[in-house]
Design a protein around this motif. Structure first.
Motif, mmCIF file in Angstrom:
data_model
loop_
_atom_site.group_PDB
_atom_site.id
_atom_site.type_symbol
_atom_site.label_atom_id
_atom_site.label_comp_id
_atom_site.label_asym_id
_atom_site.label_seq_id
_atom_site.Cartn_x
_atom_site.Cartn_y
_atom_site.Cartn_z
ATOM 1 N N LEU A 1 17.475 -5.549 7.028
ATOM 2 C CA LEU A 1 16.339 -5.804 6.124
ATOM 3 C C LEU A 1 15.492 -4.555 5.943
ATOM 4 O O LEU A 1 15.129 -4.179 4.833
ATOM 5 C CB LEU A 1 15.455 -6.909 6.705
ATOM 6 N N LEU A 2 15.179 -3.883 7.072
ATOM 7 C CA LEU A 2 14.303 -2.711 7.027
ATOM 8 C C LEU A 2 14.946 -1.547 6.288
ATOM 9 O O LEU A 2 14.245 -0.693 5.751
ATOM 10 C CB LEU A 2 13.909 -2.293 8.447
ATOM 11 N N GLY A 3 16.281 -1.545 6.224
ATOM 12 C CA GLY A 3 16.983 -0.516 5.466
ATOM 13 C C GLY A 3 16.639 -0.557 3.982
ATOM 14 O O GLY A 3 16.760 0.433 3.276
ATOM 15 N N TYR A 4 16.198 -1.745 3.508
ATOM 16 C CA TYR A 4 15.861 -1.902 2.094
ATOM 17 C C TYR A 4 14.356 -1.988 1.878
ATOM 18 O O TYR A 4 13.911 -2.439 0.826
ATOM 19 C CB TYR A 4 16.531 -3.155 1.517
ATOM 20 N N LEU A 5 13.580 -1.558 2.885
ATOM 21 C CA LEU A 5 12.117 -1.702 2.793
ATOM 22 C C LEU A 5 11.556 -1.147 1.488
ATOM 23 O O LEU A 5 10.731 -1.778 0.840
ATOM 24 C CB LEU A 5 11.463 -1.021 4.009
ATOM 25 N N SER A 6 12.036 0.023 1.070
ATOM 26 C CA SER A 6 11.406 0.626 -0.110
ATOM 27 C C SER A 6 11.732 -0.133 -1.401
ATOM 28 O O SER A 6 10.927 -0.167 -2.318
ATOM 29 C CB SER A 6 11.739 2.114 -0.221
ATOM 30 N N LEU A 7 12.913 -0.781 -1.456
ATOM 31 C CA LEU A 7 13.256 -1.593 -2.636
ATOM 32 C C LEU A 7 12.203 -2.677 -2.892
ATOM 33 O O LEU A 7 11.873 -2.998 -4.030
ATOM 34 C CB LEU A 7 14.632 -2.239 -2.442
ATOM 35 N N LEU A 8 11.659 -3.226 -1.799
ATOM 36 C CA LEU A 8 10.760 -4.372 -1.918
ATOM 37 C C LEU A 8 9.438 -4.040 -2.605
ATOM 38 O O LEU A 8 8.701 -4.931 -3.001
ATOM 39 C CB LEU A 8 10.489 -4.975 -0.529
ATOM 40 N N PHE A 9 9.117 -2.738 -2.738
ATOM 41 C CA PHE A 9 7.864 -2.366 -3.397
ATOM 42 C C PHE A 9 8.039 -2.173 -4.896
ATOM 43 O O PHE A 9 7.065 -1.977 -5.609
ATOM 44 C CB PHE A 9 7.290 -1.092 -2.769
ATOM 45 N N VAL A 10 9.296 -2.227 -5.367
ATOM 46 C CA VAL A 10 9.539 -1.965 -6.793
ATOM 47 C C VAL A 10 8.873 -3.028 -7.695
ATOM 48 O O VAL A 10 8.165 -2.667 -8.638
ATOM 49 C CB VAL A 10 11.043 -1.800 -7.077
ATOM 50 N N PRO A 11 9.035 -4.356 -7.411
ATOM 51 C CA PRO A 11 8.394 -5.332 -8.303
ATOM 52 C C PRO A 11 6.878 -5.147 -8.459
ATOM 53 O O PRO A 11 6.382 -5.147 -9.594
ATOM 54 C CB PRO A 11 8.719 -6.674 -7.640
ATOM 55 N N ILE A 12 6.112 -4.942 -7.359
ATOM 56 C CA ILE A 12 4.658 -4.745 -7.517
ATOM 57 C C ILE A 12 4.414 -3.421 -8.226
ATOM 58 O O ILE A 12 3.501 -3.307 -9.019
ATOM 59 C CB ILE A 12 3.854 -4.640 -6.193
ATOM 60 N N GLY A 13 5.214 -2.412 -7.897
ATOM 61 C CA GLY A 13 5.037 -1.089 -8.496
ATOM 62 C C GLY A 13 5.170 -1.121 -10.011
ATOM 63 O O GLY A 13 4.400 -0.479 -10.726
ATOM 64 N N VAL A 14 6.138 -1.901 -10.511
ATOM 65 C CA VAL A 14 6.301 -2.037 -11.959
ATOM 66 C C VAL A 14 5.040 -2.679 -12.544
ATOM 67 O O VAL A 14 4.543 -2.269 -13.593
ATOM 68 C CB VAL A 14 7.563 -2.864 -12.288
ATOM 69 N N GLY A 15 4.475 -3.644 -11.832
ATOM 70 C CA GLY A 15 3.216 -4.265 -12.258
ATOM 71 C C GLY A 15 2.102 -3.240 -12.357
ATOM 72 O O GLY A 15 1.262 -3.301 -13.254
ATOM 73 N N VAL A 16 2.112 -2.281 -11.431
ATOM 74 C CA VAL A 16 1.106 -1.219 -11.441
ATOM 75 C C VAL A 16 1.176 -0.434 -12.741
ATOM 76 O O VAL A 16 0.178 -0.225 -13.422
ATOM 77 C CB VAL A 16 1.319 -0.267 -10.240
ATOM 78 N N ILE A 17 2.404 -0.014 -13.112
ATOM 79 C CA ILE A 17 2.569 0.775 -14.340
ATOM 80 C C ILE A 17 2.149 -0.049 -15.564
ATOM 81 O O ILE A 17 1.452 0.427 -16.449
ATOM 82 C CB ILE A 17 4.045 1.218 -14.511
ATOM 83 N N MET A 18 2.582 -1.339 -15.581
ATOM 84 C CA MET A 18 2.292 -2.172 -16.749
ATOM 85 C C MET A 18 0.791 -2.482 -16.864
ATOM 86 O O MET A 18 0.320 -2.829 -17.937
ATOM 87 C CB MET A 18 3.090 -3.483 -16.685
ATOM 88 N N HIS A 19 0.052 -2.410 -15.759
ATOM 89 C CA HIS A 19 -1.376 -2.752 -15.794
ATOM 90 C C HIS A 19 -2.275 -1.546 -15.561
ATOM 91 O O HIS A 19 -3.415 -1.684 -15.146
ATOM 92 C CB HIS A 19 -1.692 -3.843 -14.767
ATOM 93 N N LEU A 20 -1.751 -0.364 -15.823
ATOM 94 C CA LEU A 20 -2.492 0.862 -15.554
ATOM 95 C C LEU A 20 -3.793 0.943 -16.357
ATOM 96 O O LEU A 20 -4.750 1.572 -15.937
ATOM 97 C CB LEU A 20 -1.607 2.081 -15.861
ATOM 98 N N GLN A 21 -3.844 0.231 -17.486
ATOM 99 C CA GLN A 21 -5.048 0.290 -18.322
ATOM 100 C C GLN A 21 -6.258 -0.340 -17.631
ATOM 101 O O GLN A 21 -7.391 -0.123 -18.028
ATOM 102 C CB GLN A 21 -4.812 -0.346 -19.699
ATOM 103 N N LEU A 22 -6.008 -1.110 -16.537
ATOM 104 C CA LEU A 22 -7.111 -1.688 -15.751
ATOM 105 C C LEU A 22 -8.036 -0.601 -15.207
ATOM 106 O O LEU A 22 -9.216 -0.813 -15.002
ATOM 107 C CB LEU A 22 -6.530 -2.468 -14.557
ATOM 108 N N LEU A 23 -7.440 0.579 -14.945
ATOM 109 C CA LEU A 23 -8.230 1.660 -14.348
ATOM 110 C C LEU A 23 -9.071 2.389 -15.390
ATOM 111 O O LEU A 23 -10.053 3.026 -15.058
ATOM 112 C CB LEU A 23 -7.314 2.667 -13.643
#
Lengths: 248, 123
Positions: free
Chosen positions: B65-87
């Motif tokens: 599981l821990l071998g894929y730790l960084s993959l798990l941040f991709v879904p929230i990260g995409v949300g970050v890019i799509m909602h960047l106008q919040l800043l």
């Protein structure tokens, strides 16, 4: 019905399916990881950042809303919880060495967490950010679910905190190697500890990809700083409020 | 594999329940982590075959599981890019605080760790 219309209909069907976005996310990550390996683990080719940019570019090109994408991506997102629990394993396997360095761990996790909060507060004030943004920034160095919880308690905006937290993780993972090299910090445990404390899970993933011992200390720093920060920030706000209340 | 997934989910569930019950500011999975660690440490000298077997499976699955730790941040990260106008207007200043704050925190933490003797581990 011509070929193009048929293809278009297949696309309309596929993009409504969670499977499509799940597959795209895994594919983007595998591709980004290949790139990362090919670059000799060069930190600026961070696989998280590259896959995020690739998937976002796809969504924007095809005008797909984030909510639709998340219908598929949520299956990956779900694993964040169980994987956090699984962090107990590297800590357990290295328990002896952690006990041996407990003094350094406790000192650097408490002073480091205070420093992270202090520097963020000072700089945010200096740059005259509005109070709600300052509150949303404060817990930025701890893992997203903890940071969002803290933000909510002190009156920040949790979704803003989530954005800030992810950016912090990527900045730390991408720049940490250069910065620590610049200051000639070569000890793997110290490096890992700095990654985990300053840039939580994304920093920990980067540390783990380089060195198993750095990974262990990153996991310890991330877990402990999350717990300590969740206690410090809300407590500081209660004390400040009481102080202001008695002064006014 | 299924046994270890079950154990990990159980600890997360207990963690979530504890968090809700005591209204703790610490997230459920972190409480689950601490509880699983305590259980592992308490049973580490036990030679009971079932416990040892579960422990081995748990180690293998967790490391996968821990071998894929960084993959798990991709879904929230995409949300970050799509909602960047919040800043909005504050974007440049926020990025500034994040960059400088993160770099200084890393250097400071690593220095304290070494000053407090974390570099002398004689493994």
């Amino acid at each position: 019905m011509n070929e193009a219309t048929k293809l278009y209909q297949v696309w309309v069907y596929l993009q409504a399916e969670p499977l499509f976005w799940l597959t795209l996310t895994i594919g983007a990550y595998l591709l980004a990881n290949r790139l990362y390996q090919a670059s000799g683990l060069f930190p600026l080719v961070n696989p998280v950042a590259v896959s995020i940019l690739f998937v976002s570019a796809c969504l924007m090109t095809f005008g797909v809303e984030y909510e639709r994408y998340f219908e598929g991506a949520k299956f990956i997102h779900f694993l964040l919880g169980p994987t956090t629990v699984a962090l107990a394993i590297p800590i357990y396997l290295n328990w002896a060495i952690i006990l041996k360095t407990r003094r350094a761990i406790l000192m650097s996790v408490s002073l480091g967490s205070l420093f992270a909060i202090g520097i963020t507060f000072a700089m945010a004030h200096l740059l005259q950010l509005d109070p709600v943004t300052v509150k949303s920034l404060l817990p930025r160095n701890v893992t997203a679910p903890i940071a969002m919880g803290i933000s909510e308690i002190i009156g920040g905006v949790p979704s803003l905190t989530a954005i800030i937290t992810i950016v912090t993780g990527i900045v730390g993972a991408a720049l940490g190697t250069f910065v620590l090299d610049l200051f000639k910090i070569r000890d793997m445990a110290a490096r890992g500890f700095a990654f985990g404390l300053a840039s939580h899970g994304i920093g920990t993933a980067r540390a783990m990809s380089r060195d198993s011992q750095a990974g262990v200390f990153a996991a310890v720093a991330m877990g402990l700083s999350g717990i300590i920060t969740a206690a410090i920030i809300p407590l500081a706000f209660i004390i400040l409020r009481d102080f202001q209340g008695s002064a006014g | 594999m299924l046994e270890s997934i079950f154990i990990i989910f159980m600890f997360q569930l207990i963690g979530e329940a504890t968090q809700k019950y005591f209204a703790l500011p610490v997230p459920g999975p972190v409480i689950g982590l601490v509880l699983m660690l305590v259980c592992l440490l308490l049973t580490r000298r036990t030679g009971v075959p079932l416990v040892a077997d579960c422990r081995n499976r748990l180690v293998t699955t967790s490391q996968q599981l821990l071998g894929y730790l960084s993959l798990l941040f991709v879904p929230i990260g995409v949300g970050v890019i799509m909602h960047l106008q919040l800043l909005e207007a504050q974007l440049a200043r926020i990025i500034g605080v994040i960059m400088i704050g993160t770099i200084l925190t890393m250097v400071f933490t690593a220095f304290i760790f070494l000053k407090a003797g974390g570099g002398e581990r004689d493994e």
